[in-house]
Motif scaffolding. Structure first.
Motif, PDB file in Angstrom:
ATOM      1  N   SER A 154      56.143  36.719  33.438  1.00 28.16           N
ATOM      2  CA  SER A 154      55.307  36.086  34.463  1.00 28.16           C
ATOM      3  C   SER A 154      54.929  37.083  35.556  1.00 28.16           C
ATOM      4  O   SER A 154      53.816  37.057  36.089  1.00 28.16           O
ATOM      5  CB  SER A 154      56.025  34.879  35.072  1.00 28.16           C
ATOM      6  OG  SER A 154      57.279  35.277  35.607  1.00 28.16           O
ATOM      7  N   VAL A 155      55.853  37.981  35.890  1.00 31.56           N
ATOM      8  CA  VAL A 155      55.584  39.001  36.909  1.00 31.56           C
ATOM      9  C   VAL A 155      54.591  40.023  36.375  1.00 31.56           C
ATOM     10  O   VAL A 155      53.637  40.410  37.061  1.00 31.56           O
ATOM     11  CB  VAL A 155      56.891  39.685  37.364  1.00 31.56           C
ATOM     12  CG1 VAL A 155      56.592  40.858  38.289  1.00 31.56           C
ATOM     13  CG2 VAL A 155      57.801  38.674  38.057  1.00 31.56           C
ATOM     14  N   LEU A 156      54.787  40.459  35.132  1.00 29.77           N
ATOM     15  CA  LEU A 156      53.857  41.419  34.526  1.00 29.77           C
ATOM     16  C   LEU A 156      52.450  40.831  34.436  1.00 29.77           C
ATOM     17  O   LEU A 156      51.463  41.507  34.734  1.00 29.77           O
ATOM     18  CB  LEU A 156      54.357  41.830  33.137  1.00 29.77           C
ATOM     19  CG  LEU A 156      55.589  42.725  33.118  1.00 29.77           C
ATOM     20  CD1 LEU A 156      56.148  42.857  31.703  1.00 29.77           C
ATOM     21  CD2 LEU A 156      55.270  44.098  33.703  1.00 29.77           C
ATOM     22  N   GLU A 157      52.368  39.559  34.060  1.00 32.07           N
ATOM     23  CA  GLU A 157      51.067  38.888  33.986  1.00 32.07           C
ATOM     24  C   GLU A 157      50.388  38.887  35.354  1.00 32.07           C
ATOM     25  O   GLU A 157      49.191  39.166  35.475  1.00 32.07           O
ATOM     26  CB  GLU A 157      51.248  37.451  33.486  1.00 32.07           C
ATOM     27  CG  GLU A 157      49.960  36.664  33.389  1.00 32.07           C
ATOM     28  CD  GLU A 157      50.201  35.226  32.954  1.00 32.07           C
ATOM     29  OE1 GLU A 157      49.538  34.332  33.518  1.00 32.07           O
ATOM     30  OE2 GLU A 157      51.042  35.000  32.066  1.00 32.07           O
ATOM     31  N   SER A 158      51.146  38.610  36.389  1.00 35.85           N
ATOM     32  CA  SER A 158      50.589  38.582  37.746  1.00 35.85           C
ATOM     33  C   SER A 158      50.158  39.972  38.204  1.00 35.85           C
ATOM     34  O   SER A 158      49.116  40.121  38.854  1.00 35.85           O
ATOM     35  CB  SER A 158      51.617  38.018  38.729  1.00 35.85           C
ATOM     36  OG  SER A 158      51.919  36.678  38.404  1.00 35.85           O
ATOM     37  N   LEU A 159      50.944  40.986  37.866  1.00 33.86           N
ATOM     38  CA  LEU A 159      50.598  42.348  38.263  1.00 33.86           C
ATOM     39  C   LEU A 159      49.321  42.835  37.577  1.00 33.86           C
ATOM     40  O   LEU A 159      48.516  43.545  38.170  1.00 33.86           O
ATOM     41  CB  LEU A 159      51.750  43.303  37.934  1.00 33.86           C
ATOM     42  CG  LEU A 159      52.983  43.209  38.827  1.00 33.86           C
ATOM     43  CD1 LEU A 159      54.132  44.029  38.250  1.00 33.86           C
ATOM     44  CD2 LEU A 159      52.656  43.674  40.247  1.00 33.86           C
ATOM     45  N   VAL A 160      49.146  42.442  36.321  1.00 31.59           N
ATOM     46  CA  VAL A 160      47.958  42.881  35.577  1.00 31.59           C
ATOM     47  C   VAL A 160      46.740  42.034  35.923  1.00 31.59           C
ATOM     48  O   VAL A 160      45.677  42.560  36.267  1.00 31.59           O
ATOM     49  CB  VAL A 160      48.220  42.858  34.054  1.00 31.59           C
ATOM     50  CG1 VAL A 160      46.941  43.158  33.284  1.00 31.59           C
ATOM     51  CG2 VAL A 160      49.305  43.869  33.689  1.00 31.59           C
ATOM     52  N   LEU A 161      46.887  40.726  35.844  1.00 32.32           N
ATOM     53  CA  LEU A 161      45.715  39.862  36.000  1.00 32.32           C
ATOM     54  C   LEU A 161      45.403  39.493  37.448  1.00 32.32           C
ATOM     55  O   LEU A 161      44.257  39.181  37.770  1.00 32.32           O
ATOM     56  CB  LEU A 161      45.896  38.586  35.170  1.00 32.32           C
ATOM     57  CG  LEU A 161      45.842  38.786  33.660  1.00 32.32           C
ATOM     58  CD1 LEU A 161      46.045  37.466  32.931  1.00 32.32           C
ATOM     59  CD2 LEU A 161      44.532  39.428  33.230  1.00 32.32           C
ATOM     60  N   GLY A 162      46.409  39.533  38.324  1.00 32.04           N
ATOM     61  CA  GLY A 162      46.173  39.164  39.720  1.00 32.04           C
ATOM     62  C   GLY A 162      45.031  39.930  40.362  1.00 32.04           C
ATOM     63  O   GLY A 162      44.084  39.328  40.896  1.00 32.04           O
ATOM     64  N   PRO A 163      45.048  41.276  40.309  1.00 30.48           N
ATOM     65  CA  PRO A 163      43.950  42.029  40.916  1.00 30.48           C
ATOM     66  C   PRO A 163      42.600  41.778  40.242  1.00 30.48           C
ATOM     67  O   PRO A 163      41.558  41.733  40.901  1.00 30.48           O
ATOM     68  CB  PRO A 163      44.376  43.495  40.727  1.00 30.48           C
ATOM     69  CG  PRO A 163      45.856  43.448  40.543  1.00 30.48           C
ATOM     70  CD  PRO A 163      46.134  42.151  39.843  1.00 30.48           C
ATOM     71  N   VAL A 164      42.618  41.589  38.915  1.00 33.80           N
ATOM     72  CA  VAL A 164      41.371  41.379  38.178  1.00 33.80           C
ATOM     73  C   VAL A 164      40.766  40.029  38.547  1.00 33.80           C
ATOM     74  O   VAL A 164      39.554  39.902  38.761  1.00 33.80           O
ATOM     75  CB  VAL A 164      41.623  41.463  36.660  1.00 33.80           C
ATOM     76  CG1 VAL A 164      40.326  41.313  35.890  1.00 33.80           C
ATOM     77  CG2 VAL A 164      42.285  42.775  36.299  1.00 33.80           C
ATOM     78  N   VAL A 165      41.613  39.009  38.626  1.00 32.53           N
ATOM     79  CA  VAL A 165      41.140  37.680  39.026  1.00 32.53           C
ATOM     80  C   VAL A 165      40.628  37.719  40.462  1.00 32.53           C
ATOM     81  O   VAL A 165      39.587  37.145  40.785  1.00 32.53           O
ATOM     82  CB  VAL A 165      42.264  36.628  38.855  1.00 32.53           C
ATOM     83  CG1 VAL A 165      41.879  35.305  39.508  1.00 32.53           C
ATOM     84  CG2 VAL A 165      42.569  36.421  37.372  1.00 32.53           C
TER      85      VAL A 165
END
Length: 199
Positions: A154-165
């Motif tokens: 969940s943290v990795l997903e947020s780190l990758v997709l958070g900035p893109v979103v």
């Protein structure tokens, strides 16, 4: 498939397509049962029969496009030769998807989608399980190989997709972001946040 089932599928598709058109033309406030039935030429009774409610229709529309988005994400990752290449491919693919499907991007990043996502997060996630499994396997494989930091998924997903979103939302709403520049800059910045060797 019987003729009746085929007609039902065609009707459902008409309603989904019309809902996206109405949303694109009139925004969240204009997305009503009356507007969708008027735009589709389908009766209100059919809308309720197929989707149960306007929220049901919007959830089905979100699910349709999330499935497509996740499918393209999986393809981007599977074609990458390394974890770093995969992060870059994922970022570029997501931004290109938003640019190519602006109306869909507006819907996926709308407050209505956020509200439905908060209320039905597990349902939406379960509906996408087949698409999420390859993504999870890809990340887990690169964590095991030592390329990606051993953080919770969940943290990795947020780190990758958070900035893109975040960049996507800003481009969709304010338009003050250069998506080409973001596609050049973000992959390396995001990679630094998830790579195993942070030195």
């Amino acid at each position: 498939m019987s003729p009746k089932q085929h007609r039902g599928e065609v009707t459902a598709e008409q309603l989904l397509d019309a809902a996206l058109r109405v949303f694109a033309e009139s925004g969240e406030q204009g997305l009503t049962v009356q507007a969708v039935t008027r735009a589709s030429g389908v009766s209100m009774g059919s809308l309720y029969h197929h989707f149960g409610s306007l929220d049901g229709l919007v959830t089905a529309l979100l699910t349709r496009w999330l499935e497509r988005l996740l499918g393209e994400m999986v393809t981007a990752l599977e074609q990458a030769e390394s974890a770093r290449d995969g992060v870059g491919a994922l970022v570029r693919m997501y931004l290109a998807f938003i640019r190519d499907h602006r109306d869909v991007g507006m819907l996926l990043h709308s407050s209505r989608a956020d509200q439905l996502g908060m209320r039905q997060a597990r349902l939406l996630r379960d509906a996408q399980e087949a698409r999420l499994t390859p993504l999870t396997a890809w990340v887990s494989g690169h964590v095991e190989s030592g390329e990606i930091a051993p953080l919770p998924l969940s943290v990795l997903e947020s780190l990758v997709l958070g900035p893109v979103v975040g960049v996507s939302r800003r481009w969709l709403t304010l338009g003050d972001v250069d998506l080409d520049e973001a596609a050049r800059v973000l992959p390396d910045r995001i990679w630094r946040s998830v790579r195993a060797d942070l030195g």
